[in-house]
Design a protein around this motif. Structure first.
Motif, PDB file in Angstrom:
ATOM      1  N   ARG A   1       0.831  -1.199   0.000  1.00 12.35           N
ATOM      2  CA  ARG A   1       0.000   0.000   0.000  1.00 12.35           C
ATOM      3  C   ARG A   1       0.869   1.253   0.000  1.00 12.35           C
ATOM      4  O   ARG A   1       0.667   2.168  -0.814  1.00 12.35           O
ATOM      5  CB  ARG A   1      -0.930  -0.017   1.212  1.00 12.35           C
ATOM      6  CG  ARG A   1      -1.802   1.205   1.358  1.00 12.35           C
ATOM      7  CD  ARG A   1      -2.827   1.017   2.463  1.00 12.35           C
ATOM      8  NE  ARG A   1      -2.240   1.054   3.795  1.00 12.35           N
ATOM      9  CZ  ARG A   1      -2.931   0.808   4.904  1.00 12.35           C
ATOM     10  NH1 ARG A   1      -4.205   0.466   4.843  1.00 12.35           N
ATOM     11  NH2 ARG A   1      -2.345   0.890   6.076  1.00 12.35           N
ATOM     12  N   THR A   2       1.831   1.295   0.902  1.00  8.43           N
ATOM     13  CA  THR A   2       2.709   2.465   0.979  1.00  8.43           C
ATOM     14  C   THR A   2       3.516   2.637  -0.296  1.00  8.43           C
ATOM     15  O   THR A   2       3.666   3.760  -0.808  1.00  8.43           O
ATOM     16  CB  THR A   2       3.631   2.337   2.196  1.00  8.43           C
ATOM     17  OG1 THR A   2       2.847   2.294   3.391  1.00  8.43           O
ATOM     18  CG2 THR A   2       4.607   3.503   2.286  1.00  8.43           C
ATOM     19  N   ALA A   3       4.036   1.535  -0.830  1.00  8.93           N
ATOM     20  CA  ALA A   3       4.823   1.617  -2.064  1.00  8.93           C
ATOM     21  C   ALA A   3       3.986   2.139  -3.223  1.00  8.93           C
ATOM     22  O   ALA A   3       4.463   2.947  -4.039  1.00  8.93           O
ATOM     23  CB  ALA A   3       5.398   0.244  -2.389  1.00  8.93           C
ATOM     24  N   ARG A   4       2.762   1.692  -3.307  1.00  2.00           N
ATOM     25  CA  ARG A   4       1.890   2.178  -4.379  1.00  2.00           C
ATOM     26  C   ARG A   4       1.608   3.668  -4.227  1.00  2.00           C
ATOM     27  O   ARG A   4       1.550   4.404  -5.226  1.00  2.00           O
ATOM     28  CB  ARG A   4       0.578   1.396  -4.378  1.00  2.00           C
ATOM     29  CG  ARG A   4       0.678   0.004  -4.983  1.00  2.00           C
ATOM     30  CD  ARG A   4      -0.720  -0.549  -5.216  1.00  2.00           C
ATOM     31  NE  ARG A   4      -0.712  -1.837  -5.870  1.00  2.00           N
ATOM     32  CZ  ARG A   4      -1.798  -2.417  -6.368  1.00  2.00           C
ATOM     33  NH1 ARG A   4      -2.981  -1.808  -6.252  1.00  2.00           N
ATOM     34  NH2 ARG A   4      -1.737  -3.596  -6.949  1.00  2.00           N
ATOM     35  N   LEU A   5       1.401   4.122  -2.999  1.00  2.00           N
ATOM     36  CA  LEU A   5       1.133   5.546  -2.810  1.00  2.00           C
ATOM     37  C   LEU A   5       2.341   6.394  -3.175  1.00  2.00           C
ATOM     38  O   LEU A   5       2.185   7.498  -3.718  1.00  2.00           O
ATOM     39  CB  LEU A   5       0.704   5.804  -1.364  1.00  2.00           C
ATOM     40  CG  LEU A   5      -0.668   5.249  -0.984  1.00  2.00           C
ATOM     41  CD1 LEU A   5      -0.959   5.530   0.481  1.00  2.00           C
ATOM     42  CD2 LEU A   5      -1.769   5.823  -1.865  1.00  2.00           C
TER      43      LEU A   5
END
Length: 271
Positions: free
Chosen positions: A208-212
């Protein structure tokens, strides 16, 4: 309210909509209901609300420190009475000082502003959530340049406030392209919203963080956010609850005549 509070990213709607219901014909009813439901699901009023607002951009994370903030009518073309409305919630200088200290301790660029009033990214949703204006409110700006990691880090820095009865809200819109509204917005906003929901609701926290961080690679990212001022508050909301599950708290398929829009909660509601 002493239990750890969740964080939220909310789509705040357009302009001063709570003050012009006669003119909007129910357009904002579902959004309003979702904001009322957020206040209800918390099980009681928070000690204060800290809003990271996409309507305030500064060179550093700037904290509103006024005890009695005024108003910022940061919209145009609306009825004259909407430039006279007042949301009279108090500020909370002690919370502002605490937030600033947390940001500085994390090595983040930080400043204070004693004159900034409530912009409509703050007062518009709060009118629905806390209409009596009896919960203190502190605004924090986003930082020019819209670096996702910087705003994730700000959320991480502010996370301890959740255990102190402070509700952290990132206020923006999941779609914000004012030149492409109505039916023209439906296809790109639908594709981007599907990516957003998948990223936030189904992926593990690290993904999730990487995608954001790499949000520009999402389908129709720049069609939905030519400038990401209304998306970047999401990063702060996620950073403050980075390892916790997300939930969809608002979703509409034809907002503004065609926009697919969503709001999200991060972390569990108090038991």
């Amino acid at each position: 309210m002493a239990k750890c509070l969740p964080t939220y990213f909310i789509s705040h709607g357009g302009g001063p909509w709570p003050y012009m219901k006669a003119e909007t014909g129910g357009m904002f009813d579902r959004l309003e209901a979702s904001l009322v439901a957020i206040a209800r699901e918390l099980g009681g009023k928070p000690r204060a609300v800290l809003v990271v607002t996409g309507h305030w951009e500064a060179p550093a994370f700037t904290v509103q420190i006024a005890a009695r903030p005024g108003m910022v009518y940061d919209y145009s073309g609306f009825p004259p009475h909407t430039y006279e409305v007042v949301y009279p919630a108090p500020g909370e200088p002690a919370l502002a000082a605490r937030a600033g200290a947390l940001l500085r301790a994390a090595g983040l660029p930080t400043a204070e502003d004693a004159h900034r009033g409530f912009d409509h990214g703050t007062f518009t949703p709060l009118v629905a959530m806390y209409p009596a204006a009896d919960v203190p409110v502190v605004q924090v700006s986003v930082v020019a340049g819209y670096d996702p990691e910087l705003h994730l880090a700000a959320g991480r820095a502010l996370a301890p406030l959740r255990d102190e009865g402070v509700l952290i809200v990132g206020s923006g819109l999941s779609y914000h392209n004012l030149r492409r509204m109505g039916p023209a917005a439906q296809a790109p906003s639908r594709r981007f919203d599907a990516w957003l929901q998948d990223s936030l609701l189904t992926q593990p926290p690290a993904t999730r963080t990487a995608r954001l961080r790499a949000w520009e690679a999402a389908p129709d990212a720049r069609a939905c956010h030519p400038a990401e001022d209304h998306l970047i508050p999401l990063m702060a909301a996620v950073g403050a609850a980075e390892d916790e599950p997300a939930a969809l708290v608002y979703h509409e398929e034809a907002f503004f005549g065609g926009v697919v829009a969503s709001s999200f909660r991060f972390g569990a509601v108090p038991a």
